[in-house]
Scaffold this active site. Structure first.
Site, PDB file in Angstrom:
ATOM      1  N   SER A 263      -1.658  -5.646   9.123  1.00 31.28           N
ATOM      2  CA  SER A 263      -1.327  -7.071   9.161  1.00 31.28           C
ATOM      3  C   SER A 263      -1.147  -7.588  10.590  1.00 31.28           C
ATOM      4  O   SER A 263      -2.038  -7.420  11.405  1.00 31.28           O
ATOM      5  CB  SER A 263      -0.077  -7.301   8.302  1.00 31.28           C
ATOM      6  N   HIS A 405      -1.555  -7.192  -0.301  1.00 28.16           N
ATOM      7  CA  HIS A 405      -1.363  -6.999   1.133  1.00 28.16           C
ATOM      8  C   HIS A 405      -0.338  -5.875   1.344  1.00 28.16           C
ATOM      9  O   HIS A 405       0.866  -6.081   1.107  1.00 28.16           O
ATOM     10  CB  HIS A 405      -0.817  -8.329   1.670  1.00 28.16           C
TER      11      HIS A 405
END
Ligand code: GTR
Length: 423
Positions: A263, A405
Site C-alpha cells: 500500500s 486490500h
C-alpha cells in the site's frame, strides 16, 4: 434572522466541503481516452534503442521527472552522523529455525536525531540468503509472536482494535499483525527478512517537525521546499540506510536484497527501488495511486484525492496535477520501468478497487519495453490475467488474488517463487 443567516452559512460551508472533496469514479466505461507519455523516446525526441541509451539518458530523465514533480528530492548534506548499536541477538528464534538480530541505526545532526530499529530474521544454516527489506505499519513487535521483539519508542497512529492508544507501542499490540508476516514460512523457504516501523523514519502525519526531514533543514527552514521530499521519499531514504548497513554486516554482506512494501509502503518500495539500484528486486503489494496504478485512468483514488488526504506524502509540486493527470510528464509505467532490468513484482487484490488493480497491471505491461532492451520478459499481453493466475516472467511478475486490500500468505508465496526463479 440571526439563525437564518447561520443556517445559510452552514449550508454554504457544507456545500463547499462537499465540492472540494473530489469523488472517486469506479466505472471503467467512464474512463476518458488518454495517451501515456512515451517510455522509450528521450527528451530530445530520439528513440531509445539500446541499453546504453536507456541507462545513460532516458532512465535519468525519467528519474528526474519523478523526483522533481512527485516524490521530491532528498536535500544534499554531509552533516549526518550515523551510529549503529546491536540491541539483541539470538541463534534460536522462530522455534529454532532462525537467527534473530535487532539493531538500531541512529542518524543525528546537531541536537536532532532519529533512531531506526531493525528486526532481522535469517534462516539458520543458509549462507548469504536473499533478504526482504520491508516496513511495517504499527511496530516490529506487531509483526510476529516473539516476546523478544523490542517495542519502538516512536509515535504510532492510534488503533483501538490493535490496543494502541496514546500513540504508543505497548504489549497490547504485540503480534496483532502476524497475518501479514509469515516469518516462519519465509525463513523455512531460505529467505531472510528485515522489518522496520516506518514511523521510526518519519511518523505518518502532516507534520514536518518530526522524523528525518528536520535533520536536513538549512538554518531557519521549517518544511521541505516545493521540490523536496515528502514522507514517501523519506521512507525510501530510510530503506536505503538499512540497506547500507545490511551490505556491511558480516551476516548479510553477500546477500541479495528484495525491497517489499504494501500500500503506501508499496509506493515507498517502488520509489526506494527507483532511487537505489542496489535493491536487487522490488515488490509492490496493492500500491495503487502514486504506486503502480496508472494515474491517467483516474479510477478509484486519484491525484487530487491522495494529495488532499495525505498532503505530506509527496513533494508540494505534485499538487500541480490535482485533477490534471493529463499534464503529468510521466505516468506510473515509467516508475515501474525504473526498476529494469531488476525483477519487479506488482500484486493486486480483486476487491481493492480503490487501488485500481487493472491500472496496476497496465503499468507493468507498459513498462515492459524497458525490460525488452535487456531481453527480459515483462507483461507482454495487454490482457490482465484471471484471478489467481500469476505471471512470473523474468522481468516483471504480476498476480491478482481474490479478496481485499491486504497482504496474504498467497502473496508471499508468489514473491518467494518469483524471486527464487529470477534473482
Ligand atoms: C489509503 C490510501 C491509499 C493507500 C492506503 C494504505 O487510505 O488512500 O493510497 O496507501 O491508505 O496505505 O493502506
Amino acid at each position: 434572522m440571526k439563525s437564518i443567516s447561520l443556517l445559510i452559512a452552514t449550508c454554504l460551508l457544507l456545500a463547499k466541503t462537499a465540492s472540494s472533496q473530489p469523488k472517486a469514479n469506479y466505472d471503467e466505461e467512464a474512463i476518458l481516452p488518454y495517451t501515456l507519455p512515451p517510455l522509450l523516446v528521450n527528451n530530445s525526441g530520439r528513440k531509445v534503442e539500446n541499453i546504453a541509451d536507456w541507462e545513460h539518458t532516458r532512465r535519468k530523465e525519467i528519474f528526474a521527472l519523478f523526483e522533481q514533480e512527485m516524490f521530491g528530492k532528498v536535500p544534499k548534506t554531509d552533516a549526518l552522523q550515523r551510529s549503529v548499536s546491536i540491541l539483541e541477538e539470538s541463534d534460536s528464534a522462530l522455534h529454532g529455525k532462525a537467527i534473530r538480530k535487532q539493531f538500531a541505526l541512529t542518524f543525528a545532526h546537531g541536537e536532532k536525531n532519529i533512531r531506526i530499529q531493525v528486526l532481522l530474521y535469517l534462516p539458520k544454516n543458509v549462507p548469504s540468503p536473499p533478504v526482504f527489506v520491508s516496513y511495517n505499519f504499527y511496530g516490529n513487535h506487531t509483526t510476529v509472536d516473539d516476546p523478544a521483539v523490542m517495542l519502538t519508542p516512536s509515535w504510532i497512529p492510534n488503533n483501538k482494535g490493535f490496543g494502541i492508544t496514546e500513540h504508543k507501542a505497548t504489549e497490547a499490540s504485540r503480534g496483532v499483525r502476524t497475518s501479514r508476516w509469515p516469518m516462519e514460512k519465509i525463513v523455512e523457504n531460505g529467505f531472510g527478512i528485515a522489518t522496520v516501523y516506518y514511523g521510526d523514519v518519519d511518523p505518518d502525519r502532516d507534520d514536518f517537525t518530526d522524523g528525518v526531514h528536520p535533520l536536513f533543514y538549512a538554518a531557519n527552514q521549517t518544511k521541505p521546499k516545493p521540490d523536496e521530499w515528502g514522507a514517501i521519499a523519506a521512507w525510501a531514504w530510510g530503506a536505503s540506510r538499512v540497506l547500507d548497513y545490511l551490505k556491511e554486516a558480516p551476516y548479510t554482506n553477500a546477500s541479495k536484497f528484495i525491497m517489499f512494501g504494501h500500500s503506501r509502503l508499496g509506493k515507498a518500495s517502488l520509489w526506494a527501488g527507483a532511487s537505489d539500484q542496489r535493491f536487487d528486486a522490488v515488490i509492490s503489494n496493492d500500491s495503487g495511486c502514486g504506486g503502480a496504478a496508472l494515474s491517467r485512468r483516474k479510477i478509484g483514488e486519484t491525484v487530487a484525492i491522495i494529495n488532499s488526504a495525505f498532503p505530506h506524502w509527496f513533494a508540494d509540486n505534485f499538487n500541480e496535477y490535482n485533477g490534471k493527470e493529463e499534464n503529468l510528464p510521466y505516468d506510473q509505467h515509467m516508475l515501474i520501468a525504473l526498476m529494469a532490468p531488476r525483477p519487479v513484482y506488482i500484486a493486486s487484490a480483486a476487491e481493492d478497487l480503490w487501488a485500481d488493480p487493472k491500472g496496476e497491471f497496465l503499468s507493468g505491461h507498459f513498462a515492459s519495453p524497458a525490460y525488452a532492451l535487456y531481453k527480459k520478459t515483462g507483461l507482454p499481453s495487454e490482457q490482465q490475467p484471471a484471478i489467481s493466475e500469476p505471471i512470473h516472467h523474468s522481468g516483471i511478475g504480476y498476480h491478482i488474488r481474490p479478496g481485499k486490500h491486504d497482504v496474504k500468505d498467497y502473496d508471499w508465496e508468489q514473491y518467494m517463487a518469483f524471486c527464487r526463479k529470477n534473482l
